[in-house]
Design a protein around this motif. Structure first.
Motif, mmCIF file in Angstrom:
data_model
loop_
_atom_site.group_PDB
_atom_site.id
_atom_site.type_symbol
_atom_site.label_atom_id
_atom_site.label_comp_id
_atom_site.label_asym_id
_atom_site.label_seq_id
_atom_site.Cartn_x
_atom_site.Cartn_y
_atom_site.Cartn_z
ATOM 1 N N LYS A 13 7.410 -13.954 6.096
ATOM 2 C CA LYS A 13 8.075 -12.916 6.892
ATOM 3 C C LYS A 13 7.284 -12.696 8.182
ATOM 4 O O LYS A 13 6.060 -12.546 8.144
ATOM 5 C CB LYS A 13 8.151 -11.605 6.105
ATOM 6 N N ARG A 67 3.260 -3.763 -5.227
ATOM 7 C CA ARG A 67 1.813 -3.631 -5.365
ATOM 8 C C ARG A 67 1.360 -4.157 -6.725
ATOM 9 O O ARG A 67 1.663 -3.549 -7.766
ATOM 10 C CB ARG A 67 1.395 -2.153 -5.225
ATOM 11 N N ASP A 110 11.746 -10.092 10.413
ATOM 12 C CA ASP A 110 11.911 -8.663 10.092
ATOM 13 C C ASP A 110 11.822 -7.840 11.372
ATOM 14 O O ASP A 110 10.839 -7.146 11.619
ATOM 15 C CB ASP A 110 10.821 -8.265 9.089
ATOM 16 N N ASP A 123 1.674 -10.185 8.534
ATOM 17 C CA ASP A 123 1.345 -9.065 9.429
ATOM 18 C C ASP A 123 -0.073 -9.254 9.937
ATOM 19 O O ASP A 123 -1.024 -8.595 9.474
ATOM 20 C CB ASP A 123 1.528 -7.735 8.688
ATOM 21 N N PRO A 134 10.378 -4.864 -0.425
ATOM 22 C CA PRO A 134 8.956 -4.602 -0.116
ATOM 23 C C PRO A 134 8.503 -3.465 -1.041
ATOM 24 O O PRO A 134 9.219 -3.101 -1.985
ATOM 25 C CB PRO A 134 8.982 -4.165 1.338
ATOM 26 N N LEU A 191 13.472 2.991 4.394
ATOM 27 C CA LEU A 191 12.136 2.383 4.401
ATOM 28 C C LEU A 191 11.321 2.798 3.168
ATOM 29 O O LEU A 191 11.373 3.969 2.751
ATOM 30 C CB LEU A 191 11.386 2.783 5.675
ATOM 31 N N THR A 192 10.552 1.855 2.646
ATOM 32 C CA THR A 192 9.790 2.113 1.410
ATOM 33 C C THR A 192 8.617 3.078 1.620
ATOM 34 O O THR A 192 8.003 3.508 0.648
ATOM 35 C CB THR A 192 9.271 0.794 0.825
ATOM 36 N N GLN A 251 2.727 2.846 1.675
ATOM 37 C CA GLN A 251 3.957 2.694 0.880
ATOM 38 C C GLN A 251 4.090 3.862 -0.094
ATOM 39 O O GLN A 251 3.101 4.286 -0.697
ATOM 40 C CB GLN A 251 3.926 1.368 0.096
ATOM 41 N N VAL A 281 8.696 -8.873 -1.154
ATOM 42 C CA VAL A 281 7.926 -9.018 0.087
ATOM 43 C C VAL A 281 6.539 -8.430 -0.155
ATOM 44 O O VAL A 281 6.421 -7.266 -0.546
ATOM 45 C CB VAL A 281 8.603 -8.250 1.246
ATOM 46 N N VAL A 282 5.516 -9.225 0.077
ATOM 47 C CA VAL A 282 4.145 -8.729 -0.103
ATOM 48 C C VAL A 282 3.332 -9.099 1.133
ATOM 49 O O VAL A 282 3.283 -10.268 1.521
ATOM 50 C CB VAL A 282 3.474 -9.324 -1.364
ATOM 51 N N GLY A 283 2.713 -8.086 1.726
ATOM 52 C CA GLY A 283 1.887 -8.321 2.902
ATOM 53 C C GLY A 283 0.416 -8.165 2.601
ATOM 54 O O GLY A 283 -0.257 -9.097 2.152
ATOM 55 N N ARG A 284 -0.104 -6.930 2.829
ATOM 56 C CA ARG A 284 -1.551 -6.704 2.746
ATOM 57 C C ARG A 284 -2.219 -7.188 1.461
ATOM 58 O O ARG A 284 -3.310 -7.779 1.549
ATOM 59 C CB ARG A 284 -1.845 -5.209 3.009
ATOM 60 N N PRO A 285 -1.600 -6.988 0.277
ATOM 61 C CA PRO A 285 -2.298 -7.460 -0.927
ATOM 62 C C PRO A 285 -2.586 -8.965 -0.894
ATOM 63 O O PRO A 285 -3.538 -9.434 -1.529
ATOM 64 C CB PRO A 285 -1.328 -7.104 -2.066
ATOM 65 N N VAL A 335 17.639 -4.445 1.963
ATOM 66 C CA VAL A 335 16.211 -4.185 1.761
ATOM 67 C C VAL A 335 16.098 -2.758 1.240
ATOM 68 O O VAL A 335 16.623 -1.819 1.851
ATOM 69 C CB VAL A 335 15.419 -4.332 3.077
ATOM 70 N N LYS A 348 14.166 -5.562 12.327
ATOM 71 C CA LYS A 348 14.785 -4.238 12.103
ATOM 72 C C LYS A 348 15.496 -3.755 13.366
ATOM 73 O O LYS A 348 15.196 -2.701 13.928
ATOM 74 C CB LYS A 348 13.737 -3.213 11.663
HETATM 75 O O1 LIG Z 1 11.440 -0.686 3.786
HETATM 76 C C1 LIG Z 1 10.654 -1.550 4.222
HETATM 77 C C2 LIG Z 1 11.052 -2.557 5.066
HETATM 78 C C3 LIG Z 1 10.131 -3.487 5.479
HETATM 79 N N1 LIG Z 1 8.845 -3.436 5.083
HETATM 80 C C4 LIG Z 1 7.919 -4.479 5.562
HETATM 81 O O2 LIG Z 1 7.408 -5.214 4.440
HETATM 82 C C5 LIG Z 1 6.026 -5.479 4.613
HETATM 83 C C6 LIG Z 1 5.262 -4.846 3.492
HETATM 84 O O3 LIG Z 1 3.889 -5.045 3.701
HETATM 85 P P1 LIG Z 1 2.760 -4.503 2.700
HETATM 86 O O4 LIG Z 1 1.487 -4.836 3.419
HETATM 87 O O5 LIG Z 1 2.934 -5.280 1.413
HETATM 88 O O6 LIG Z 1 2.958 -3.037 2.517
HETATM 89 C C7 LIG Z 1 5.638 -4.951 6.000
HETATM 90 O O7 LIG Z 1 5.710 -6.030 6.897
HETATM 91 C C8 LIG Z 1 6.716 -3.938 6.330
HETATM 92 O O8 LIG Z 1 7.004 -3.892 7.708
HETATM 93 C C9 LIG Z 1 8.442 -2.435 4.237
HETATM 94 O O9 LIG Z 1 7.268 -2.340 3.832
HETATM 95 N N2 LIG Z 1 9.365 -1.521 3.807
#
Ligand SMILES: O=c1ccn([C@@H]2O[C@H](COP(=O)(O)O)[C@@H](O)[C@H]2O)c(=O)[nH]1
Length: 236
Positions: free
Chosen positions: A39, A182, A66, A17, A179, A120-121, A191, A209-213, A157, A68
């Motif tokens: 992703k 943390r 992703d 991201d 996702p 969605l989470t 989240q 799935v891990v993004g920002r961390p 998901v 969606k």
């Molecule tokens: O339910 C959902 C579906 C997709 N995502 C995606 O996963 C990553 C999570 O990123 P973080 O930075 O670890 O929070 C992000 O790209 C979302 O679009 C989700 O979080 N929840």
């Protein structure tokens, strides 16, 4: 390969991201051989990131697109048909029956796997209520999983909180991708249904799935490797 045979390292999917292809490539280079699965979501895809799918696949990496998707069935079917040519491993659609049916038709016999996003989470019970749903989070996730399975969807998901119940419904035939991960000490951000990597794997998730961390860390490689070590430990 069955989900149970996936190597610990390959269960981490890093969400790129990031604002540009240059920024994504810089992060990919820093992560090097450590990360095998990426992703690409809205931010990068709409910043010219779609050609990165093929570039990463050519380097032996897997890509989770992703996007969606959610539209009338015919449009989803035609869109997915086009996406089969990009070289991605996973593609997300929202878990609405017409959408999932169109996606399965569009995927056809290609190697692309369709994942249905259940709830969605970032949503909790209040958010679902505000969006007009009568069902609570776990009820809606489970109802959508049952519909997805009947329609031939390849994976789901959800947050790690629902994975135990989902496994009982879909067995090991579907990939469970979570996702909302943390590591201890990471900021939660937006989240709401979260778990640590170790607990998510112990709950039965196939992929995290891990993004920002990871991508916002001073040393993304060190964080990614620490998550992979936690995954390996949880798998025993
Ligand atoms: O339910 C959902 C579906 C997709 N995502 C995606 O996963 C990553 C999570 O990123 P973080 O930075 O670890 O929070 C992000 O790209 C979302 O679009 C989700 O979080 N929840």
């Amino acid at each position: 390969m069955t989900p149970a045979e996936i190597a610990p390292k390959d269960r981490l999917i890093v969400a790129l991201d990031l604002p540009s292809v240059d920024a994504a490539e810089a992060t990919i280079n820093r992560l090097g051989d450590s990360v095998t699965f990426y992703k690409i979501g809205y931010r990068l895809a709409y910043a010219g990131g779609l050609p990165l799918v093929g570039k990463l696949a050519d380097k032996g990496k897997k890509v989770f697109l992703d996007l969606k998707l959610h539209d009338i069935g015919n449009t989803v079917m035609q869109g997915v048909e086009s996406i089969t040519r990009l070289g991605a491993t996973f593609l997300t659609v929202h878990a609405y029956p017409q959408t999932m049916k169109g996606a399965v038709e569009g995927r056809g016999n290609s190697s692309l796997k369709i994942l249905a996003v259940t709830v969605l989470t970032s949503y909790n019970e209040d958010d679902l209520h505000a969006a007009g749903y009568r069902l609570g989070v776990s009820e809606l996730v489970e109802a959508r999983a049952q519909q997805a399975q009947v329609l031939g969807i390849d994976g789901l998901v959800s947050s790690p909180e629902e994975v135990g119940a989902l496994r009982k419904i879909v067995g090991h035939q579907m990939h469970l991708v979570t996702p909302g991960i943390r590591p201890v000490g990471s900021a939660t951000g937006d989240q709401k249904r979260i778990m640590t990597p170790g607990r998510a794997i112990a709950a039965g998730a196939d992929y995290l799935v891990v993004g920002r961390p990871v991508v916002e860390a001073a040393d993304p490689k060190a964080i990614a490797e620490a998550i992979q070590a936690e995954i390996a430990q949880a798998l025993g």
